[in-house]
Enzyme design. Structure first.
Site, PDB file in Angstrom:
ATOM      1  N   ASP A  26       4.749   0.551  11.996  1.00 23.60           N
ATOM      2  CA  ASP A  26       3.566  -0.109  11.427  1.00 23.60           C
ATOM      3  C   ASP A  26       3.453  -1.587  11.823  1.00 23.60           C
ATOM      4  OD1 ASP A  26       2.692   2.215  10.316  1.00 23.60           O
ATOM      5  OD2 ASP A  26       3.191   1.698   8.245  1.00 23.60           O
ATOM      6  N   LYS A  38       0.833  -1.211   0.000  1.00 21.97           N
ATOM      7  CA  LYS A  38       0.000   0.000   0.000  1.00 21.97           C
ATOM      8  C   LYS A  38       0.863   1.255   0.000  1.00 21.97           C
ATOM      9  CE  LYS A  38      -1.762   1.712   4.001  1.00 21.97           C
ATOM     10  NZ  LYS A  38      -1.508   3.151   4.172  1.00 21.97           N
ATOM     11  N   ASN A  39       1.838   1.296   0.892  1.00 20.47           N
ATOM     12  CA  ASN A  39       2.610   2.532   1.064  1.00 20.47           C
ATOM     13  C   ASN A  39       3.606   2.786  -0.063  1.00 20.47           C
ATOM     14  OD1 ASN A  39       1.192   3.046   3.343  1.00 20.47           O
ATOM     15  ND2 ASN A  39       2.870   2.697   4.781  1.00 20.47           N
ATOM     16  N   ARG A  86      -8.590  -0.671   4.644  1.00 23.89           N
ATOM     17  CA  ARG A  86      -7.754   0.380   4.064  1.00 23.89           C
ATOM     18  C   ARG A  86      -6.406  -0.175   3.626  1.00 23.89           C
ATOM     19  NH1 ARG A  86      -6.290   4.911   7.650  1.00 23.89           N
ATOM     20  NH2 ARG A  86      -4.996   5.171   5.830  1.00 23.89           N
ATOM     21  N   ARG A 144       0.583  14.471  13.356  1.00 22.84           N
ATOM     22  CA  ARG A 144       1.080  14.241  12.001  1.00 22.84           C
ATOM     23  C   ARG A 144       1.070  15.481  11.102  1.00 22.84           C
ATOM     24  NH1 ARG A 144      -1.060   8.423  10.067  1.00 22.84           N
ATOM     25  NH2 ARG A 144       0.770   8.505   8.752  1.00 22.84           N
ATOM     26  N   CYS A 154      -4.710  12.572  12.942  1.00 25.54           N
ATOM     27  CA  CYS A 154      -5.474  11.339  12.833  1.00 25.54           C
ATOM     28  C   CYS A 154      -5.361  10.647  14.175  1.00 25.54           C
ATOM     29  CB  CYS A 154      -4.979  10.468  11.690  1.00 25.54           C
ATOM     30  SG  CYS A 154      -3.365   9.786  12.009  1.00 25.54           S
TER      31      CYS A 154
HETATM   32  C1  UD1 Z   1       4.311   6.893   6.603  1.00 22.61           C
HETATM   33  C2  UD1 Z   1       3.444   5.689   6.355  1.00 22.61           C
HETATM   34  C3  UD1 Z   1       2.878   5.167   7.670  1.00 22.61           C
HETATM   35  C4  UD1 Z   1       4.010   4.921   8.667  1.00 22.61           C
HETATM   36  C5  UD1 Z   1       4.913   6.142   8.788  1.00 22.61           C
HETATM   37  C6  UD1 Z   1       6.153   5.886   9.632  1.00 22.61           C
HETATM   38  C7  UD1 Z   1       2.549   6.084   4.148  1.00 22.61           C
HETATM   39  C8  UD1 Z   1       1.376   6.422   3.304  1.00 22.61           C
HETATM   40  N1  UD1 Z   1       2.359   6.070   5.459  1.00 22.61           N
HETATM   41  O1  UD1 Z   1       3.493   7.912   7.167  1.00 22.61           O
HETATM   42  O2  UD1 Z   1       2.192   3.959   7.408  1.00 22.61           O
HETATM   43  O3  UD1 Z   1       3.472   4.634   9.931  1.00 22.61           O
HETATM   44  O4  UD1 Z   1       5.366   6.557   7.487  1.00 22.61           O
HETATM   45  O5  UD1 Z   1       6.888   4.830   9.106  1.00 22.61           O
HETATM   46  O6  UD1 Z   1       3.611   5.778   3.651  1.00 22.61           O
HETATM   47  N2  UD1 Z   1       6.422  14.634  10.841  1.00 22.61           N
HETATM   48  C9  UD1 Z   1       6.430  16.013  11.103  1.00 22.61           C
HETATM   49  N3  UD1 Z   1       6.352  16.876  10.041  1.00 22.61           N
HETATM   50  C10 UD1 Z   1       6.263  16.438   8.756  1.00 22.61           C
HETATM   51  C11 UD1 Z   1       6.266  15.061   8.507  1.00 22.61           C
HETATM   52  C12 UD1 Z   1       6.346  14.187   9.568  1.00 22.61           C
HETATM   53  O7  UD1 Z   1       6.520  16.427  12.256  1.00 22.61           O
HETATM   54  O8  UD1 Z   1       6.193  17.293   7.850  1.00 22.61           O
HETATM   55  C13 UD1 Z   1       6.516  13.674  11.967  1.00 22.61           C
HETATM   56  C14 UD1 Z   1       5.259  12.833  12.127  1.00 22.61           C
HETATM   57  O9  UD1 Z   1       4.291  13.492  12.891  1.00 22.61           O
HETATM   58  C15 UD1 Z   1       5.807  11.583  12.784  1.00 22.61           C
HETATM   59  C16 UD1 Z   1       7.196  11.442  12.160  1.00 22.61           C
HETATM   60  O10 UD1 Z   1       7.520  12.739  11.659  1.00 22.61           O
HETATM   61  O11 UD1 Z   1       5.933  11.781  14.168  1.00 22.61           O
HETATM   62  C17 UD1 Z   1       7.293  10.441  11.038  1.00 22.61           C
HETATM   63  O12 UD1 Z   1       6.200  10.615  10.157  1.00 22.61           O
HETATM   64  P1  UD1 Z   1       6.250  10.265   8.617  1.00 22.61           P
HETATM   65  O13 UD1 Z   1       7.415   9.374   8.324  1.00 22.61           O
HETATM   66  O14 UD1 Z   1       6.120  11.497   7.835  1.00 22.61           O
HETATM   67  O15 UD1 Z   1       4.924   9.411   8.463  1.00 22.61           O
HETATM   68  P2  UD1 Z   1       3.993   9.404   7.171  1.00 22.61           P
HETATM   69  O16 UD1 Z   1       4.849   9.643   5.989  1.00 22.61           O
HETATM   70  O17 UD1 Z   1       2.818  10.265   7.399  1.00 22.61           O
END
Ligand code: UD1
Length: 417
Positions: free
Chosen positions: A304, A22-23, A396, A121, A116
């Protein structure tokens, strides 16, 4: 609303085929916006999130043809660069359209995903990086609005390792003028898969799979044919289900080398593992041994998989310690696991899981995608009948999970309310 009724206590035995990730599929589908050519994809999982992304792209004028796990996309006639709130609110990964739209069309209006269940996030790193590449980005009326001429290569250092942040910025950089260096880049296999697909479309990305991605921008990308990497989280979830039920399961069409942190923990828990190039066989004879787990960016243990491993730990001989470092609120499965008889204490970001000899069936509620898998795993191991409510979370991210589990001898059925 659908529920899953599970009569637990049966060992899982047999073979299960893993679907596409999915990701990886979600950013790769969004990458179709970067070219006027056909992007022909294989191994795209049939999931609610994939359908949401396809609807989002179709709303922008992307032509989509789908036949099972084959999807062809064509973005030669994009009529809108807006990702509306109605779709984005159901799937945060919609933010992945921001950078491709800004890079190719110089305009993007994408609803801010918001928080969420598992945490706040934010997407500040996506926005900061895109600004560094020369776009004007404002957040107004709940939307991220980006305007740009041709983007310009830059050096970007993200404040933390972010998976979709790295992916978004990669999709901006491929069409920027000159060289972009992304430091502190995420190394997740799904980021690697997107980078490979972009290179197949004519991008020039090096350093793939390392914390430093170097992108030499090109003027345009072409169509390509690409097969999505198998889902390591789905594979890991089936292995956990096998371990929890003391089963004997062969997981096929997976990439074991992407799963080393999980496989090491399963071994520590006493699982016997046989590993081939694209398959893993797990046999768990006794109750699992307790382990210590700390989630962190790849190649460390994935957040995850935290909930699914916790389900296995509830049955261990002794106390496991599980520390979540990525998301602030990712223990929502704990009260539900407790309903099944698990003994878990939370102290800040760490859960102490005192293993019990048996779980007992109960009615439980899924709160998010991976939590739902953890409840299914615990219910499969529990004595008696359980009902897992709010199955849409599971849908999902897991393709035909109930059917696949039934193929391994699980006694379960979906029921409509
Ligand atoms: C992706 C995955 C999700 C997985 C996560 C961590 C997808 C669609 N989803 O989510 O399944 O659990 O990686 O492996 O691929 N953060 C910030 N600012 C930002 C971006 C991130 O503060 O602009 C923080 C987030 O709140 C979190 C951490 O960084 O605490 C890591 O998040 P991130 O790797 O971005 O997760 P996603 O990409 O949303």
């Amino acid at each position: 609303m659908d529920k899953l009724k599970i009569r637990g206590g049966r060992r899982l035995v047999g073979e299960v085929r893993i679907s596409g990730a999915k990701n990886a599929a979600l950013p790769i589908l969004a990458a179709s916006l970067l070219t006027a050519g056909d992007l022909v994809l294989h191994n795209v999982p049939e999931l609610a999130d994939v359908r949401t992304m396809l609807r989002l792209l179709e709303g922008m004028g992307v032509r989509v043809e789908r036949s099972g796990s084959d999807v062809t996309l064509n973005a030669s006639n994009v009529t809108s660069t807006v990702a509306p709130y109605e779709l984005v609110k159901t799937m945060r990964a919609s933010i992945l359209t921001l950078c491709p739209l800004a890079a190719r069309f110089g305009s993007a209006t994408v609803s801010l995903p918001g928080g969420c269940a598992i945490g706040a996030r934010p997407v500040d790193q996506h926005i900061k990086g895109l600004r560094k590449l020369g776009a004007e980005v404002e957040v107004e009326h709940g939307y991220v609005q980006a305007r740009a001429g041709r983007l310009k290569g830059a050096r970007i250092v993200t404040d933390m390792v972010t998976v979709t942040g790295t992916e978004n910025l990669l999709m901006a950089a491929v069409l920027a003028e000159g060289r972009t260096v992304i430091e502190n880049a995420a190394r997740e296999p799904e980021v690697v898969d997107l980078a490979r697909c972009l290179n197949a479309m004519g991008a020039k990305i090096t350093g793939i799979g390392t914390p430093t991605l170097v992108v030499d921008g090109v003027e345009s990308l072409q169509g390509a044919e690409y097969s999505v990497v198998p889902d390591r989280i789905e594979a890991g979830s089936f292995l956990c289900a096998a371990a929890a039920t003391r089963g004997d399961v062969l997981v096929t069409h997976c990439v074991p080398s992407d799963m080393e942190a999980m496989l090491a923990k399963l071994r520590e828990m006493g699982a016997e593992l046989e590993i081939g190039a694209d398959w893993i066989r797990l046999r768990q004879k006794d109750r699992p041994k307790p382990v210590q787990i700390r989630t962190a960016p790849h190649p460390a243990f994935p957040t995850d998989m935290q909930a699914q491993f916790m389900a296995v730990c509830t049955l261990a001989v002794g106390t496991s310690l599980i520390t979540e470092t990525i998301f602030e609120n990712r223990f929502m499965h704990v009260p539900e696991l407790q309903r099944l008889g698990a003994r878990i204490d939370i102290d800040g970001h760490t859960a102490a899981v005192r293993g019990v000899e048996r779980l007992t069936g109960a009615d439980v509620m899924a709160t998010d995608l991976r939590a739902s898998a953890s409840l299914v795993i615990a219910a499969l191991a529990a004595q008696g009948e359980s009902t897992v409510d709010r199955l849409y979370h599971l849908d999902r991210g897991y393709e035909r999970m109930a059917e696949k589990l039934r193929g391994l001898g699980a006694d379960l059925e979906r029921v409509h309310d």
